[in-house]
Design a protein around this motif. Structure first.
Motif, PDB file in Angstrom:
ATOM      1  N   SER A  29      19.496 -82.508 125.721  1.00 32.94           N
ATOM      2  CA  SER A  29      20.173 -82.397 127.026  1.00 32.94           C
ATOM      3  C   SER A  29      19.402 -83.133 128.114  1.00 32.94           C
ATOM      4  N   ASN A  79      18.011 -78.838 121.119  1.00 37.06           N
ATOM      5  CA  ASN A  79      19.103 -78.755 122.093  1.00 37.06           C
ATOM      6  C   ASN A  79      18.643 -79.068 123.511  1.00 37.06           C
ATOM      7  N   GLN A  80      17.510 -78.501 123.921  1.00 34.78           N
ATOM      8  CA  GLN A  80      17.050 -78.723 125.286  1.00 34.78           C
ATOM      9  C   GLN A  80      16.556 -80.148 125.498  1.00 34.78           C
TER      10      GLN A  80
END
Length: 198
Positions: free
Chosen positions: A10, A6-7
């Protein structure tokens, strides 16, 4: 692995396409990941149940629990995924406004995460058998591949956030559809074909 995926995703979206694209991607991803939270909370009870069954060497019951829980997970998740596929744009517009009314991203993410959601009970059962290490490593490797594919999709192919949705879900789907059933067969002795057909 989830934090990495997820990070990193992003950061890559911001680096290649800007913060506005991240907002367009993060909202549908957040909506889809709520399904994961629902399934994970329900599957948490399977870990102690499996441990209890293992302590009495009741492998047959563990197999039945596995098949039943994965089947029920499929029954719960499939209608939600279909709603996101068919009405994703309307839901995004209702939730975030007309600028976010893109039905493609929620549809790709929902379909891409379907195998992950359905196999969540299997992961909890493996944890109850104290056999979740390989599955965790496989999930981490899939997340690394997803990050690599995201770089390719954004930097080389220039496919935008729809490509990112495919890139992050494809390795996870492959891991859950092909590797996880083999791991289950090793630990529980359940034939892969029987597992899918049940």
């Amino acid at each position: 692995s989830n934090l990495l995926l997820n990070q990193t995703t992003s950061i890559l979206i911001i680096a290649y396409t800007g913060p506005a694209a991240l907002a367009l991607f993060a909202r549908p991803r957040s909506l889809v990941l709520h399904i994961n939270t629902l399934v994970s909370k329900m599957a948490m009870t399977l870990t102690p149940t499996t441990s209890s069954l293992q302590s009495t060497n009741n492998t047959k019951e563990i197999r039945e629990l596995l098949i039943t829980s994965v089947r029920y997970s499929f029954y719960i998740v499939l209608p939600i995924v279909l709603v996101l596929v068919v009405f994703g744009d309307a839901l995004m517009q209702l939730w975030m406004g007309p600028r976010y009314a893109n039905g493609l991203i929620p549809a790709i993410l929902a379909i891409g995460y379907l195998a992950v959601f359905v196999q969540t009970p299997a992961l909890n059962i493996l944890a109850g058998l104290n056999a979740h290490g390989r599955a965790g490593i496989a999930r981490f490797i899939a997340s690394v591949f997803s990050a690599g594919l995201t770089v390719l999709v954004l930097g080389y192919f220039k496919w935008g956030i729809a490509g990112v949705a495919v890139a992050i879900t494809l390795p996870l789907t492959i891991m859950n559809v092909f590797y996880l059933p083999l791991l289950i067969r090793q630990r529980v002795g359940l034939d892969v074909r029987q597992y899918f057909l049940s």
